[in-house]
Design an enzyme around this catalytic site. Structure first.
Site, short mmCIF file in Angstrom:
data_model
loop_
_atom_site.label_atom_id
_atom_site.label_comp_id
_atom_site.label_asym_id
_atom_site.label_seq_id
_atom_site.Cartn_x
_atom_site.Cartn_y
_atom_site.Cartn_z
N LYS A 11 0.82 -1.20 0.00
CA LYS A 11 0.00 0.00 0.00
C LYS A 11 0.86 1.27 0.00
O LYS A 11 2.07 1.20 0.23
CB LYS A 11 -0.93 -0.03 1.22
CG LYS A 11 -1.93 -1.18 1.17
CD LYS A 11 -2.81 -1.17 2.40
CE LYS A 11 -3.86 -2.27 2.35
NZ LYS A 11 -4.73 -2.23 3.55
N PHE A 59 -15.78 3.47 6.54
CA PHE A 59 -14.38 3.80 6.25
C PHE A 59 -14.07 3.89 4.75
O PHE A 59 -12.94 4.17 4.36
CB PHE A 59 -13.44 2.77 6.89
CG PHE A 59 -13.67 1.35 6.44
CD1 PHE A 59 -13.14 0.88 5.24
CD2 PHE A 59 -14.42 0.48 7.22
CE1 PHE A 59 -13.35 -0.42 4.82
CE2 PHE A 59 -14.64 -0.84 6.81
CZ PHE A 59 -14.10 -1.28 5.60
N ARG A 87 -2.09 -14.81 3.94
CA ARG A 87 -2.83 -14.13 5.02
C ARG A 87 -2.10 -14.34 6.35
O ARG A 87 -2.03 -13.42 7.17
CB ARG A 87 -4.26 -14.66 5.11
CG ARG A 87 -5.07 -14.52 3.85
CD ARG A 87 -5.63 -13.19 3.57
NE ARG A 87 -6.57 -12.76 4.59
CZ ARG A 87 -7.10 -11.56 4.64
NH1 ARG A 87 -6.77 -10.65 3.74
NH2 ARG A 87 -7.94 -11.22 5.58
N THR A 93 -5.02 -7.38 10.63
CA THR A 93 -5.20 -6.03 10.08
C THR A 93 -4.63 -4.97 11.00
O THR A 93 -3.98 -4.03 10.55
CB THR A 93 -6.70 -5.77 9.83
OG1 THR A 93 -7.21 -6.79 8.96
CG2 THR A 93 -6.93 -4.41 9.21
N ARG A 104 2.84 -7.13 8.73
CA ARG A 104 2.19 -5.99 9.38
C ARG A 104 2.81 -5.68 10.74
O ARG A 104 2.87 -4.52 11.13
CB ARG A 104 0.69 -6.23 9.48
CG ARG A 104 0.01 -6.10 8.13
CD ARG A 104 -1.47 -6.32 8.21
NE ARG A 104 -2.11 -6.04 6.93
CZ ARG A 104 -3.23 -6.62 6.54
NH1 ARG A 104 -3.83 -7.51 7.32
NH2 ARG A 104 -3.76 -6.31 5.38
N ASN A 114 -1.70 -0.15 7.06
CA ASN A 114 -1.19 -1.47 7.47
C ASN A 114 -0.32 -2.15 6.42
O ASN A 114 -0.18 -3.36 6.41
CB ASN A 114 -2.34 -2.37 7.93
CG ASN A 114 -3.36 -2.64 6.84
OD1 ASN A 114 -3.14 -2.35 5.68
ND2 ASN A 114 -4.49 -3.20 7.25
N HIS A 117 -1.99 -5.41 1.37
CA HIS A 117 -3.29 -6.04 1.14
C HIS A 117 -3.02 -7.47 0.71
O HIS A 117 -2.07 -7.73 -0.03
CB HIS A 117 -4.05 -5.31 0.02
CG HIS A 117 -5.20 -6.09 -0.52
ND1 HIS A 117 -6.44 -6.06 0.06
CD2 HIS A 117 -5.29 -6.95 -1.57
CE1 HIS A 117 -7.26 -6.85 -0.62
NE2 HIS A 117 -6.58 -7.41 -1.63
#
Length: 139
Positions: A11, A59, A87, A93, A104, A114, A117
């Site tokens: 991100k 959000f 994952r 998250t 993360r 974070n 994705h």
């Protein structure tokens, strides 16, 4: 376990904070093969479309603004059990809840920023990968 693919994005916060190399290193050290990767930037319209599943969530506007504020790295990854394993690698998250050794935990600064994705299903991995990569860009 079948070899399959997942989709990820580093991100804007991960790119801006100089974490591309560290994140890619963690991904490859975890046994993922990068089959497609590019540095790009989402427009507001791109981010709205990509995250349209969240359009009714409070959000959504903030997420769209964040994801279109700067460059991202989009990638398709391949590995046995790719979606579930990725994952696990990225972690919760909220980085405060993420396990030690996850992306993360190491690189995220907040729930909103974070760092990465990761697709949540094989079906979404295919959809998200196709959103960012034409068929000729997928190897």
């Amino acid at each position: 376990m079948a070899t399959n693919r997942t989709f990820t994005m580093i991100k804007p916060d991960g790119v801006q904070n100089g974490h591309i190399g560290g994140i890619v290193n963690m991904i490859t050290e975890a046994g993922f093969k990068i089959v497609s990767m590019k540095l790009t930037q989402l427009t507001v319209a791109d981010a709205q479309k990509f995250y349209e599943v969240h359009a009714a969530r409070p959000f959504y506007g903030e997420l769209v603004a964040f994801m279109s504020r700067g460059p991202i790295v989009a990638a398709i990854l391949e590995k046995d059990n790719a979606v579930e394993d990725f994952r696990t690698l990225i972690g919760a998250t909220n980085p405060a809840d993420a396990a030690e050794g996850t992306i993360r935990k190491k690189y995220a600064t907040s729930i909103g920023e974070n760092a990465v994705h990761g697709s949540d299903s094989d079906e979404n991995a295919a959809i998200e990968g196709a959103f960012h990569f034409a068929g000729r860009e997928q190897f």
